[in-house]
Design a protein around this motif. Structure first.
Motif, PDB file in Angstrom:
ATOM      1  N   UNK A 111       0.986  -1.295   0.085  1.00 23.52           N
ATOM      2  CA  UNK A 111       0.137  -0.195  -0.034  1.00 23.52           C
ATOM      3  C   UNK A 111       0.947   1.135   0.075  1.00 23.52           C
ATOM      4  N   UNK A 112       2.188   1.166   0.520  1.00 21.31           N
ATOM      5  CA  UNK A 112       2.979   2.393   0.475  1.00 21.31           C
ATOM      6  C   UNK A 112       4.280   2.342  -0.602  1.00 21.31           C
ATOM      7  N   UNK A 113       3.861   1.460  -1.691  1.00 17.19           N
ATOM      8  CA  UNK A 113       4.962   1.344  -2.730  1.00 17.19           C
ATOM      9  C   UNK A 113       5.159   2.775  -3.361  1.00 17.19           C
ATOM     10  N   UNK A 114       6.018   2.755  -3.733  1.00 16.76           N
ATOM     11  CA  UNK A 114       6.417   4.236  -4.588  1.00 16.76           C
ATOM     12  C   UNK A 114       6.150   3.720  -6.132  1.00 16.76           C
ATOM     13  N   UNK A 115       5.109   4.359  -6.896  1.00 19.60           N
ATOM     14  CA  UNK A 115       4.830   3.687  -8.120  1.00 19.60           C
ATOM     15  C   UNK A 115       5.050   4.798  -9.079  1.00 19.60           C
TER      16      UNK A 115
END
Length: 101
Positions: free
Chosen positions: A88-92
Motif C-alpha cells: 500500500x505504500x509502494x512508490x509507483x
C-alpha cells in the motif's frame, strides 16, 4: 532444487498478502523496503555475472544456480513490497510525471 522450491513457497506466502500491482514499482518507501530493493539489485547483478560465466568457454555453472538467483531476486522484490505496508505504500512510477514539455 529444494532451495528454489523453498524460495517459491516464500514468494507465494508473501505475495498472497500484497495489494494488486497497478504500476511499475520504484525502489523506495520504508527503510526496510529500500534495503530489500538494494539487495534485489545486487542479486540481479550477480545473476547477470553468472549468466556471463555460462557463456564463457571453460566455465562450468550449474543451471540451478541461475534459477536460484532469479527466484531470490523475485523474493526480495515481493519482500520489499510486503515491507511497504503490504504494497500500500509502494512508490509507483507515473508515466510522464516530472517531465516538462
Amino acid at each position: 532444487e529444494a532451495q528454489v522450491d523453498a524460495l517459491e513457497r516464500d514468494i507465494d506466502i508473501l505475495n498472497a498478502d500484497l495489494s494488486e500491482l497497478t504500476s511499475f514499482v520504484l525502489p523506495g518507501g520504508s527503510a526496510a523496503s529500500s534495503y530489500l530493493h538494494l539487495a534485489r539489485t545486487i542479486c540481479r547483478r550477480a545473476e547477470r555475472e553468472v549468466i556471463a560465466l555460462v557463456e564463457t568457454d571453460g566455465e562450468a555453472v550449474a543451471a540451478p544456480a541461475i534459477k536460484y538467483l532469479n527466484r531470490l531476486s523475485d523474493l526480495l522484490f515481493v519482500a520489499a513490497r510486503w515491507a511497504n505496508d503490504l504494497g500500500r505504500s509502494d512508490v509507483l512510477w507515473a508515466p510522464g510525471a516530472g517531465r516538462e514539455g
